[in-house]
Design a protein around this motif. Structure first.
Motif, PDB file in Angstrom:
ATOM      1  N   SER A 158     -16.899 -40.306 -18.879  1.00  0.00           N
ATOM      2  CA  SER A 158     -15.807 -39.876 -19.744  1.00  0.00           C
ATOM      3  C   SER A 158     -16.089 -38.461 -20.236  1.00  0.00           C
ATOM      4  O   SER A 158     -17.140 -38.197 -20.819  1.00  0.00           O
ATOM      5  N   SER A 215     -14.364 -35.079 -22.368  1.00  0.00           N
ATOM      6  CA  SER A 215     -13.269 -34.671 -23.252  1.00  0.00           C
ATOM      7  C   SER A 215     -13.648 -33.407 -24.018  1.00  0.00           C
ATOM      8  O   SER A 215     -14.834 -33.082 -24.175  1.00  0.00           O
ATOM      9  N   SER A 265      -0.267 -26.727 -24.668  1.00  0.00           N
ATOM     10  CA  SER A 265      -0.859 -27.261 -23.441  1.00  0.00           C
ATOM     11  C   SER A 265      -1.257 -26.113 -22.536  1.00  0.00           C
ATOM     12  O   SER A 265      -0.482 -25.186 -22.318  1.00  0.00           O
ATOM     13  N   ILE A 279      -4.886 -33.445 -16.441  1.00  0.00           N
ATOM     14  CA  ILE A 279      -3.486 -33.698 -16.820  1.00  0.00           C
ATOM     15  C   ILE A 279      -3.346 -34.619 -18.031  1.00  0.00           C
ATOM     16  O   ILE A 279      -2.241 -34.806 -18.543  1.00  0.00           O
ATOM     17  N   ASP A 280      -4.447 -35.201 -18.490  1.00  0.00           N
ATOM     18  CA  ASP A 280      -4.374 -36.095 -19.644  1.00  0.00           C
ATOM     19  C   ASP A 280      -4.712 -35.324 -20.923  1.00  0.00           C
ATOM     20  O   ASP A 280      -5.835 -34.836 -21.078  1.00  0.00           O
ATOM     21  N   TYR A 281      -3.742 -35.205 -21.801  1.00  0.00           N
ATOM     22  CA  TYR A 281      -3.992 -34.521 -23.071  1.00  0.00           C
ATOM     23  C   TYR A 281      -3.072 -35.104 -24.137  1.00  0.00           C
ATOM     24  O   TYR A 281      -2.058 -35.734 -23.847  1.00  0.00           O
ATOM     25  N   ALA A 282      -3.472 -34.894 -25.393  1.00  0.00           N
ATOM     26  CA  ALA A 282      -2.680 -35.400 -26.524  1.00  0.00           C
ATOM     27  C   ALA A 282      -2.801 -34.401 -27.665  1.00  0.00           C
ATOM     28  O   ALA A 282      -3.850 -33.774 -27.861  1.00  0.00           O
ATOM     29  N   TYR A 330      -8.123 -32.964 -24.690  1.00  0.00           N
ATOM     30  CA  TYR A 330      -8.069 -33.164 -23.244  1.00  0.00           C
ATOM     31  C   TYR A 330      -9.102 -34.204 -22.824  1.00  0.00           C
ATOM     32  O   TYR A 330     -10.230 -34.205 -23.325  1.00  0.00           O
ATOM     33  N   THR A 331      -8.710 -35.069 -21.899  1.00  0.00           N
ATOM     34  CA  THR A 331      -9.631 -36.100 -21.425  1.00  0.00           C
ATOM     35  C   THR A 331      -9.595 -36.188 -19.898  1.00  0.00           C
ATOM     36  O   THR A 331      -8.585 -35.871 -19.252  1.00  0.00           O
ATOM     37  N   LEU A 332     -10.727 -36.618 -19.351  1.00  0.00           N
ATOM     38  CA  LEU A 332     -10.869 -36.763 -17.904  1.00  0.00           C
ATOM     39  C   LEU A 332     -11.855 -37.887 -17.635  1.00  0.00           C
ATOM     40  O   LEU A 332     -12.906 -37.967 -18.279  1.00  0.00           O
ATOM     41  N   THR A 333     -11.515 -38.755 -16.707  1.00  0.00           N
ATOM     42  CA  THR A 333     -12.426 -39.804 -16.268  1.00  0.00           C
ATOM     43  C   THR A 333     -12.688 -39.627 -14.773  1.00  0.00           C
ATOM     44  O   THR A 333     -11.744 -39.479 -13.984  1.00  0.00           O
ATOM     45  N   ASN A 385     -12.878 -40.109  -9.535  1.00  0.00           N
ATOM     46  CA  ASN A 385     -11.509 -40.608  -9.440  1.00  0.00           C
ATOM     47  C   ASN A 385     -10.993 -40.422  -8.016  1.00  0.00           C
ATOM     48  O   ASN A 385     -11.755 -40.024  -7.129  1.00  0.00           O
TER      49      ASN A 385
END
Length: 421
Positions: free
Chosen positions: A61, A63, A71, A105-108, A120-123, A126
């Protein structure tokens, strides 16, 4: 016209200088002042060492927060490295399945916070990027798909467990260091033959995931059938150091552990109690997280997006350990790096050392280190003390370069604690 030309030249020079400063290094680094709270760990345990088993279902994980909000167009890639953190020089096709880069592409967006930011997050691994061989890797994040616009970099490890690592913690063989040092003896048990262990195998030991403590064993002390023994009389002798200092600012409404005062003006301000020299005569047991930090808040719900930022003031009341050096505050929260940001300055009128760090709500372990400008040596214990009884985690990494191979495999990893021995 001449002035305009000079200004244009200075602007271009400044731009080139900034870009040069943003070249990636093979280390845990943040290259932009807007990027905060970088985290990378195995999803099985928060704040664990970022390692995973090759071919397993384990994930890492990753972030970070961007204090500019909005963004941004962030991309990432990974690069295979040698045992001593240099480029392996391999083609991407040699060590990656899938693409060689991808967008994050994952952000909040932050919510209910005074400081606006985007999380921003990334796992990974993948479907887009998946390492195919073991070894050291560097995760590199950059903006707009341009590797010259470096944002941050983080080390991680892919392990192909082919050996068994047995560990032993004993007092130092040096009589004068027996109360302060922890000596680590390692036996690497390998079921498959290793032709030239004196040349092809490397052992790296690290205390509490801190790169400043890493010790390289280039050769085993003894080689026996099926095992390599590392137990030199003066080898792998670590200063036990002390339990980490810590503070708790999960809430901005009340003062928790080691917080002297809280107030809000244009930002949140957290004043910690004054720290003193940790070099006590005797060891005092206390629970710590071996340098880790945990983003938490008791004011709202979501830890990632509802935790606010605050300016945390550290105060240290000590005499400088030397005439030519600097004091830094370090922990996992800043990857133990020594930068101007976390360097303390001395206030002559108050006779104290101070620094302010912009940190996210949570629980933090930290310690003070001294860097001698003359020698470049970093002392992690002169301001903290050092005791054999200190509870520490150690990480052991075993690297193997097969005859004729072009890279260092990571064939063994072990995490062990001094209290288990």
């Amino acid at each position: 016209m001449i002035k305009s030309g000079i200004l244009l030249f200075l602007c271009l020079f400044s731009l080139q200088f900034v870009q040069a400063q943003q070249e990636f290094t093979y280390d845990n680094q943040v290259y932009s002042p807007y990027i905060k709270t970088v985290q990378l760990y195995n999803t099985q345990k928060e704040q664990s060492i970022p390692e995973l088993t090759l071919g397993s279902s384990e994930k890492l994980s990753f972030s970070f927060d961007d204090l500019r909000g909005g963004s941004k167009n962030y991309w990432y890639t990974v690069e295979h490295c040698t045992y001593d953190w240099k480029s392996s020089g391999l083609s991407v096709l040699d060590y990656l399945d899938g693409m060689n880069e991808d967008r994050i592409i994952d952000y909040a967006y932050s919510s209910k916070t005074l400081q606006k930011f985007t999380h921003y997050t990334l796992t990974f691994p993948n479907d887009q990027i998946k390492p195919r061989i073991s070894g050291n890797y560097l995760l590199k994040v950059y903006e707009d798909g341009d590797p010259k616009k470096a944002v941050c970099s983080q080390r991680f490890y892919i392990v192909d467990q082919q050996v068994n690592i047995k560990s032993e913690v004993t007092p130092s063989n040096e009589v004068s260091l027996r109360t302060s040092n922890q000596k680590i003896n390692i036996t690497v048990v390998h079921p498959n033959p290793i032709q030239n262990p004196y040349q092809d195998v490397k052992l790296v030991l690290m205390q509490n995931g801190n790169p400043l403590t890493a010790k390289l064993n280039a050769k085993p002390t003894y080689v026996k059938p099926g095992s390599l023994i590392y137990n030199e009389l003066d080898g792998n002798d670590f200063k036990g150091s002390n339990e980490f200092r810590k503070f708790d600012f999960r809430s901005l409404r009340y003062k928790a552990e080691h917080v002297q005062d809280l107030f809000t003006d244009s930002t949140n301000n957290i004043l910690l109690f004054t720290d003193v020299n940790g070099s006590a005569v005797r060891y005092t047991q206390q629970i710590d997280e071996n340098g880790a930090f945990f983003i938490r808040n008791q004011d709202n719900r979501d830890n990632d997006t509802d935790s606010d930022y605050g300016r945390v003031q550290f105060t240290l009341n000590v005499a400088a350990p030397g005439t030519n050096g600097d004091i830094y505050v370090v922990g996992r929260f800043n990857n133990y790096t020594l930068t101007d940001e976390n360097k303390l300055t001395y206030n002559t009128s108050k006779k104290r050392f101070y620094t302010n760090l912009f940190l996210k709500q949570g629980l933090y372990d930290y310690q003070y280190v001294w860097k001698d400008k003359t020698t470049g040596n970093v002392d992690t214990t002169v301001l903290e003390g050092s005791f054999f009884e200190t509870e520490n985690n150690y990480q052991a990494f075993v690297y193997y370069r097969r005859p004729g191979s072009r890279w260092d495999e990571l064939i063994g990893y072990s995490l062990f604690s001094t209290i288990q021995h």
